[in-house]
Design a protein around this motif. Structure first.
Motif, PDB file in Angstrom:
ATOM      1  N   TYR A   1       8.352  17.956  44.714  1.00 39.56           N
ATOM      2  CA  TYR A   1       8.140  18.234  43.289  1.00 39.56           C
ATOM      3  C   TYR A   1       6.682  18.545  42.985  1.00 39.56           C
ATOM      4  O   TYR A   1       5.771  17.907  43.502  1.00 39.56           O
TER       5      TYR A   1
ATOM      6  N   HIS B   1      13.258  27.155  40.378  1.00 42.06           N
ATOM      7  CA  HIS B   1      14.252  27.735  39.498  1.00 42.06           C
ATOM      8  C   HIS B   1      14.171  27.098  38.136  1.00 42.06           C
ATOM      9  O   HIS B   1      14.217  25.885  38.009  1.00 42.06           O
ATOM     10  N   TYR B   2      13.995  27.923  37.115  1.00 41.25           N
ATOM     11  CA  TYR B   2      14.056  27.421  35.743  1.00 41.25           C
ATOM     12  C   TYR B   2      14.470  28.570  34.844  1.00 41.25           C
ATOM     13  O   TYR B   2      13.679  29.476  34.592  1.00 41.25           O
TER      14      TYR B   2
ATOM     15  N   TYR C   1       4.090  19.954  39.451  1.00 41.24           N
ATOM     16  CA  TYR C   1       4.066  19.999  37.988  1.00 41.24           C
ATOM     17  C   TYR C   1       3.854  21.424  37.470  1.00 41.24           C
ATOM     18  O   TYR C   1       2.901  22.101  37.844  1.00 41.24           O
TER      19      TYR C   1
ATOM     20  N   TRP D   1       8.122  18.354  36.140  1.00 42.62           N
ATOM     21  CA  TRP D   1       8.151  18.363  37.602  1.00 42.62           C
ATOM     22  C   TRP D   1       9.393  19.107  38.075  1.00 42.62           C
ATOM     23  O   TRP D   1      10.512  18.727  37.745  1.00 42.62           O
ATOM     24  N   ASN D   2       9.171  20.145  38.862  1.00 47.39           N
ATOM     25  CA  ASN D   2      10.270  20.918  39.416  1.00 47.39           C
ATOM     26  C   ASN D   2       9.968  21.175  40.886  1.00 47.39           C
ATOM     27  O   ASN D   2       8.852  20.958  41.351  1.00 47.39           O
ATOM     28  N   GLN D   3      10.986  21.670  41.596  1.00 54.16           N
ATOM     29  CA  GLN D   3      10.853  21.709  43.049  1.00 54.16           C
ATOM     30  C   GLN D   3      10.101  22.916  43.590  1.00 54.16           C
ATOM     31  O   GLN D   3       9.932  23.923  42.912  1.00 54.16           O
TER      32      GLN D   3
END
Lengths: 251, 193
Positions: B135, B155-156, B137, B116-118
């Motif tokens: 959030y 952002h990753y 997935y 889970w990221n924004q």
């Protein structure tokens, strides 16, 4: 920012949830679809279903169970247990699974991992590793922990990365069912050894154990079963706690 | 309203159709050209690998059909990626709807990006029901860098396009069908376009 994941695990036998202590003494813990939906509502980030059914009938039940789960819940889930071939993976993904976990079959034929990741993409291929310490080494076991192999955890994990595994679900058989905390040193070493996400499994008993798994163990996700099934830890309480400790978590 | 979910070799068509059913819509899961062209909206889901997906699309002539569609089309994850021009995954020439190159995520973080990221910098009708920082997935090893079509970011290990949009074509990197209420909100917005 990517958050750490809390992953309830449902061991499935003939369509029902069971959970063994140290892989033994299995007892019934309810309807998996009901539990899955409940966990999703409570804020679980992901679910894992491990099928421990040995019979062919039970395997067919699994595919329809996967469909029922996918129909009910709107968070991702991984299915594993007895996955041996591309066809098995295809059936499970088509039934609505997001990721598939392979374990024994990968040890017996490492090229399976390569074939699966090429066919379906690394992101949906989880390799589950069951290991315990034997003579100070982390030895890999298969067939639900019953059969020893000559593989060593960290070497096997590195090899899996080369073969295209997308994620590793590491269960410490020494810790599983003990509720005394995760295998922190092994987790941290695994984190140093491989560049893919790691799901920590085995040993969850208290809120602090999850915190340790993320902080000292550097795990990306933490899996637990009985503490959730028997309501010893509630997921909202756990996530609030981790958030208060400054861990990135979806609350 | 007729919703077609494009059926192909290793898609997660079932998950998407379950998510639509939870919103009260019964989609048609199909690779039939007339059924796809004749629907009001098209969803092109994605789980799999770019080169095998493209060869499957070519074998069904869907590579010709999809770029010609006039109705709203939503590509999800790999669906969005193969709607771009080219993917580094298997060095694959893709559909070319979005003139973008799909790159492998830099190894400064663990790849795949799982979890889970924004959703940030929301600039699309798809996000009427979402808030900045919600959030969703994500499950991917390849990504679309930020570009002039980007309508949401995350952002990753690098700035990542969470969503891109061009005319009637929409693409999301995350899985709305697996992103709880936030994800259902995105699908609902797509249905209301």
């Amino acid at each position: 920012m990517l958050t750490k994941r809390i992953v309830p695990c449902l061991d499935i036998k003939d369509g029902r949830t069971v959970k063994g202590v140290n892989f033994q003494n299995i007892r019934d813990a309810g309807d998996p679809v009901e539990l899955a939906a409940l966990y999703a509502r409570m804020g679980a980030d992901e679910l894992v279903f491990l099928d421990i059914t040995a019979t062919e009938d039970g395997r067919h039940t699994l595919v329809s169970l996967v469909e029922n789960i996918a129909a009910e819940i709107d968070i991702p889930f991984t299915v594993g247990g007895g996955v041996r071939s591309k066809q098995d993976v295809e059936r499970l993904l088509n039934a609505g699974a997001d990721k598939v976990a392979v374990n024994s079959a990968a040890v017996r034929d490492p090229n399976l991992v390569k074939d699966l990741s090429l066919a379906f993409g690394s992101q949906c291929i989880v390799v589950a590793i069951d290991a315990k310490t034997v003579d100070d080494k982390w030895q890999v076991f298969v067939s639900g922990g019953k059969e020893a192999t000559d593989r060593e955890l960290f070497e096997w994990a590195s090899q899996l990365v080369t073969l295209g595994a997308g994620e590793i679900l590491f269960t410490s058989m020494d810790h599983d069912g003990t509720k005394s905390g995760f295998a922190l040193e092994a987790l941290e070493k695994l984190h140093q050894s491989v560049p893919i996400p790691i799901i920590a499994s085995g040993g969850a008993g208290k809120l602090e154990h999850f915190e340790e798994a993320f902080i000292s163990g550097k795990a990306d996700a933490a899996l637990a079963a009985s503490v959730f099934h028997y309501e010893e830890i509630s997921i909202p309480e756990l996530k609030r706690y981790l958030n208060e400790q400054g861990i990135s978590i979806r609350v | 309203m007729r919703i077609a979910v494009v059926k192909y070799n290793a898609g997660n068509t079932k998950s998407v159709s379950f998510a639509l059913k939870r919103l009260g819509v019964e989609p048609i899961i199909t690779s039939d050209h007339d059924e796809i062209s004749g629907s009001d909206k098209v969803i092109f889901p994605g789980v799999g690998e770019a080169s095998s997906t493209m060869s499957h699309l070519r074998s069904e002539n869907l590579d010709k059909l999809l770029p010609e569609l006039q109705q709203p089309v939503l590509g999800i994850c790999l669906g969005m990626q193969v709607m771009c021009s080219y993917s580094e995954e298997g060095n694959t020439d893709c559909l070319g709807i979005f003139k973008q190159i799909v790159r492998r995520l830099p190894e400064s973080e663990k790849v795949p990006h799982i979890g889970w990221n924004q959703l940030d910098n929301l600039k699309s009708a798809l996000f009427y029901r979402a808030a900045e920082g919600d959030y969703a997935y994500y499950l991917h090893s390849y990504f679309v860098p930020i570009n002039n079509l980007t309508v949401a970011t995350t952002h990753y290990s690098a700035p990542v396009s969470a969503a891109i949009q061009k005319d009637n074509f929409f693409g999301v990197q995350f899985h709305p069908e697996k992103s709880g209420e936030v994800g259902s909100g995105v699908l609902q917005c797509f249905l209301e376009l």
